[in-house]
Write a protein that holds these residues in place. Sequence first.
Motif, mmCIF file in Angstrom:
data_model
loop_
_atom_site.group_PDB
_atom_site.id
_atom_site.type_symbol
_atom_site.label_atom_id
_atom_site.label_comp_id
_atom_site.label_asym_id
_atom_site.label_seq_id
_atom_site.Cartn_x
_atom_site.Cartn_y
_atom_site.Cartn_z
ATOM 1 N N PRO A 70 54.767 46.660 34.930
ATOM 2 C CA PRO A 70 53.939 45.556 34.456
ATOM 3 C C PRO A 70 53.896 45.509 32.923
ATOM 4 O O PRO A 70 54.050 46.523 32.261
ATOM 5 C CB PRO A 70 52.563 45.852 35.030
ATOM 6 N N LYS A 71 53.633 44.305 32.406
ATOM 7 C CA LYS A 71 53.529 44.131 30.959
ATOM 8 C C LYS A 71 52.089 44.105 30.484
ATOM 9 O O LYS A 71 51.817 44.269 29.303
ATOM 10 C CB LYS A 71 54.228 42.843 30.542
ATOM 11 N N ASN A 72 51.156 43.857 31.407
ATOM 12 C CA ASN A 72 49.739 43.837 31.068
ATOM 13 C C ASN A 72 48.923 44.048 32.330
ATOM 14 O O ASN A 72 49.456 44.028 33.440
ATOM 15 C CB ASN A 72 49.357 42.539 30.354
ATOM 16 N N ILE A 73 47.638 44.253 32.135
ATOM 17 C CA ILE A 73 46.724 44.486 33.254
ATOM 18 C C ILE A 73 45.662 43.395 33.242
ATOM 19 O O ILE A 73 45.090 43.092 32.190
ATOM 20 C CB ILE A 73 46.041 45.859 33.148
ATOM 21 N N VAL A 74 45.411 42.803 34.405
ATOM 22 C CA VAL A 74 44.303 41.871 34.578
ATOM 23 C C VAL A 74 43.315 42.562 35.512
ATOM 24 O O VAL A 74 43.624 42.827 36.672
ATOM 25 C CB VAL A 74 44.766 40.520 35.172
ATOM 26 N N PHE A 75 42.145 42.887 34.978
ATOM 27 C CA PHE A 75 41.108 43.573 35.737
ATOM 28 C C PHE A 75 40.063 42.553 36.155
ATOM 29 O O PHE A 75 39.304 42.049 35.331
ATOM 30 C CB PHE A 75 40.497 44.686 34.878
ATOM 31 N N ALA A 76 40.060 42.209 37.432
ATOM 32 C CA ALA A 76 39.092 41.256 37.981
ATOM 33 C C ALA A 76 37.814 42.025 38.296
ATOM 34 O O ALA A 76 37.769 42.822 39.229
ATOM 35 C CB ALA A 76 39.658 40.587 39.225
ATOM 36 N N TYR A 77 36.785 41.777 37.503
ATOM 37 C CA TYR A 77 35.544 42.540 37.557
ATOM 38 C C TYR A 77 34.404 41.660 38.061
ATOM 39 O O TYR A 77 34.239 40.531 37.602
ATOM 40 C CB TYR A 77 35.231 43.056 36.151
ATOM 41 N N ILE A 93 47.395 43.468 38.705
ATOM 42 C CA ILE A 93 46.042 43.012 39.021
ATOM 43 C C ILE A 93 45.257 44.206 39.555
ATOM 44 O O ILE A 93 45.694 44.863 40.492
ATOM 45 C CB ILE A 93 46.060 41.881 40.087
ATOM 46 N N VAL A 94 44.109 44.467 38.957
ATOM 47 C CA VAL A 94 43.261 45.591 39.361
ATOM 48 C C VAL A 94 41.906 45.048 39.792
ATOM 49 O O VAL A 94 41.295 44.250 39.080
ATOM 50 C CB VAL A 94 43.062 46.592 38.196
ATOM 51 N N THR A 95 41.447 45.480 40.956
ATOM 52 C CA THR A 95 40.122 45.069 41.418
ATOM 53 C C THR A 95 39.641 45.997 42.520
ATOM 54 O O THR A 95 40.404 46.797 43.051
ATOM 55 C CB THR A 95 40.133 43.599 41.901
ATOM 56 N N GLY A 96 38.374 45.856 42.855
ATOM 57 C CA GLY A 96 37.808 46.607 43.970
ATOM 58 C C GLY A 96 38.142 45.916 45.276
ATOM 59 O O GLY A 96 38.564 44.751 45.302
ATOM 60 N N ALA A 97 37.953 46.627 46.362
ATOM 61 C CA ALA A 97 38.297 46.106 47.685
ATOM 62 C C ALA A 97 37.269 45.091 48.164
ATOM 63 O O ALA A 97 36.196 44.941 47.599
ATOM 64 C CB ALA A 97 38.395 47.257 48.684
ATOM 65 N N TYR A 98 37.652 44.410 49.224
ATOM 66 C CA TYR A 98 36.756 43.443 49.855
ATOM 67 C C TYR A 98 35.417 44.085 50.153
ATOM 68 O O TYR A 98 35.344 45.153 50.718
ATOM 69 C CB TYR A 98 37.335 42.977 51.191
ATOM 70 N N SER A 99 34.342 43.392 49.799
ATOM 71 C CA SER A 99 33.021 43.925 50.133
ATOM 72 C C SER A 99 32.236 42.933 50.983
ATOM 73 O O SER A 99 31.079 43.132 51.260
ATOM 74 C CB SER A 99 32.242 44.249 48.855
ATOM 75 N N ARG A 100 32.916 41.864 51.386
ATOM 76 C CA ARG A 100 32.241 40.862 52.206
ATOM 77 C C ARG A 100 32.690 40.986 53.657
ATOM 78 O O ARG A 100 33.741 41.527 53.962
ATOM 79 C CB ARG A 100 32.585 39.462 51.674
ATOM 80 N N SER A 101 31.895 40.400 54.525
ATOM 81 C CA SER A 101 32.226 40.426 55.948
ATOM 82 C C SER A 101 33.374 39.461 56.231
ATOM 83 O O SER A 101 33.683 38.570 55.440
ATOM 84 C CB SER A 101 31.006 40.006 56.770
ATOM 85 N N PHE A 148 46.646 46.675 42.259
ATOM 86 C CA PHE A 148 45.993 47.959 42.464
ATOM 87 C C PHE A 148 44.628 47.646 43.013
ATOM 88 O O PHE A 148 43.733 47.203 42.300
ATOM 89 C CB PHE A 148 45.900 48.738 41.139
ATOM 90 N N LEU A 149 44.478 47.819 44.306
ATOM 91 C CA LEU A 149 43.244 47.497 45.019
ATOM 92 C C LEU A 149 42.632 48.800 45.499
ATOM 93 O O LEU A 149 43.265 49.556 46.224
ATOM 94 C CB LEU A 149 43.583 46.591 46.209
ATOM 95 N N PHE A 150 41.417 49.083 45.054
ATOM 96 C CA PHE A 150 40.793 50.361 45.381
ATOM 97 C C PHE A 150 39.534 50.122 46.190
ATOM 98 O O PHE A 150 38.687 49.311 45.818
ATOM 99 C CB PHE A 150 40.462 51.129 44.098
ATOM 100 N N HIS A 151 39.422 50.846 47.283
ATOM 101 C CA HIS A 151 38.230 50.769 48.116
ATOM 102 C C HIS A 151 37.471 52.080 47.956
ATOM 103 O O HIS A 151 37.908 53.117 48.431
ATOM 104 C CB HIS A 151 38.604 50.548 49.577
ATOM 105 N N GLY A 152 36.393 52.047 47.273
ATOM 106 C CA GLY A 152 35.617 53.244 47.056
ATOM 107 C C GLY A 152 34.474 52.970 46.118
ATOM 108 O O GLY A 152 34.325 51.862 45.618
#
Length: 124
Positions: A1-8, A88-96, A119-123
């Motif tokens: 990758p050339k850059n990181i987009v962190f969806a917060y 793309i970096v973000t946390g995992a789904y937290s909705r039903s 990069f999807l992290f669930h934790g």
Amino acid sequence: PKNIVFAYDGESSCMAAIKQLSMLMTVYTKLPLTVVFFSPSSGERFPYESQLNEYIQCHYKDVTTKVVNSKNIKNLNKWLAEHQNPLIVTGAYSRSGLSRVFKRSFVSTVIANHQFSIFLFHGK
């Protein structure tokens, strides 16, 4: 990758995602980082902004932050296309599952319409 987009979104899974990325893939901390918060209404600021900035500034040198009113995004795909070869970096789904039927997630849109690395992290 050339850059990181962190969806917060202020959730603990998002902070856990950027922390894990920083620890597991230290070479990526040299890349430009765009931290984006998709705000449900205009005028909102980053949730836990001071804690987020403190962590980000310790690990990344080239940081841009952006608050985007999610109601004003006409074309998410166009906005994402402005970032060349991002991770793309973000946390995992937290909705039903039922909630995801009515409101599509950011990550679902990215996966369906782009061939970006995610990069999807669930934790927490």
